[in-house]
Design an enzyme around this catalytic site. Structure first.
Site, short mmCIF file in Angstrom:
data_model
loop_
_atom_site.label_atom_id
_atom_site.label_comp_id
_atom_site.label_asym_id
_atom_site.label_seq_id
_atom_site.Cartn_x
_atom_site.Cartn_y
_atom_site.Cartn_z
N SER A 149 0.85 -1.18 0.00
CA SER A 149 0.00 0.00 0.00
C SER A 149 0.89 1.23 0.00
O SER A 149 2.06 1.17 0.41
CB SER A 149 -0.88 0.01 1.25
OG SER A 149 -1.50 1.27 1.44
N TYR A 162 -1.43 0.00 10.72
CA TYR A 162 -1.51 -0.37 9.31
C TYR A 162 -0.21 0.03 8.60
O TYR A 162 0.36 -0.75 7.84
CB TYR A 162 -2.72 0.30 8.66
CG TYR A 162 -2.95 -0.11 7.23
CD1 TYR A 162 -3.23 -1.43 6.90
CD2 TYR A 162 -2.91 0.83 6.20
CE1 TYR A 162 -3.45 -1.81 5.58
CE2 TYR A 162 -3.13 0.46 4.88
CZ TYR A 162 -3.40 -0.87 4.57
OH TYR A 162 -3.62 -1.25 3.27
#
Length: 254
Positions: A149, A162
């Site tokens: 990501s 995250y």
């Protein structure tokens, strides 16, 4: 120049929706036999029917890759069915955002188990087979694609754990790349920005509202956009390795 995947076998984790589903379609379109892995068998069955209607060979594996034995078994089932394994897309992941202060720790555990350990288990189990495929016809090269990501590059308030998991994916991928690249196993990191998938829907309601506001006026990417990039990465000639791809919506600044 692209090279089709005829005669090869691919495995995709997190294949029941979003990027994983779109990538399975793309790899089958490129000629690969495809093993699709996820927890939701009903979704996998629908995807398999779609692929088979287009002439693809598909293996459905219901598995939770956060379980090491299940991840290893998914790899072994694939090799037993198709005889080899050339391409692995480690895509399974969750994104549970919010402040670190007073955070539900079980959300952190779930992200670490899925985004880190699931990816590690899958990669570790697949590696011997990828090395074998890389030394044999038809392509004499194999691919491990780690779906990360933009959060693996840019730390953001409200995204701390995250960020941690995705930064870890990048570090692991680069170390493994250096370990196996001379044996023609290509390790590639794909880092999407905002994509219109189910990923954000796993968050608590207040976090979903924050994300909705943040992306309200942005045209997000579609899962097929990322699948197209992955298809490009794994169809390069043997001499070419795409190590890292950062892909954002045109309107996304950070």
């Amino acid at each position: 120049m692209s090279e089709r995947l005829d005669g090869t076998v691919a495995l995709v984790t997190g294949a029941s929706s979003g990027i994983g589903e779109a990538t399975a379609v793309e790899l089958a379109r490129q000629g690969a036999r495809v093993s699709i892995v996820a927890r939701r068998r009903d979704r996998l069955a629908k995807l398999a029917a779609r692929l088979e209607a287009d002439g693809a060979e598909v293996l459905v594996i219901e598995a939770d890759v956060t379980d090491e034995a299940a991840a290893r078994d998914a790899i072994e089932q694939t090799v037993q069915r198709f005889g080899r394994l050339d391409t692995v897309i480690a895509n399974a992941g969750v994104m549970l955002l919010g402040p670190i202060e007073n955070a539900p720790v079980e959300e952190w555990q779930r992200m670490v188990e899925t985004n880190v350990m699931g990816l590690l288990y899958t990669s570790h189990a697949a590696l011997p087979h990828l090395l074998g495929a890389a030394s044999s016809e038809p392509r004499r090269v194999a691919d491990l694609v780690l779906v990360s990501s933009v959060a693996g590059r840019v730390a953001r308030n409200g995204s701390g754990v995250y960020n941690l998991t995705k930064h870890g994916v990048g570090a692991f991928g680069e170390a493994l790349r250096q370990e196996v690249t001379r044996r023609h196993v290509r390790v590639s990191l794909v880092e999407p920005g905002a994509v219109a998938t189910e990923l954000a829907g796993h968050n608590r309601p207040e976090i979903r509202e924050t994300l909705s506001t943040r992306f309200r006026d942005m045209e997000r990417m579609e899962a097929e956009d990322i699948a197209d990039v992955i298809g490009y990465v794994v169809t390069r000639p043997r001499r070419v390795a795409i190590n890292e791809v950062l892909i954002r919506p045109t309107e996304q600044e950070g």
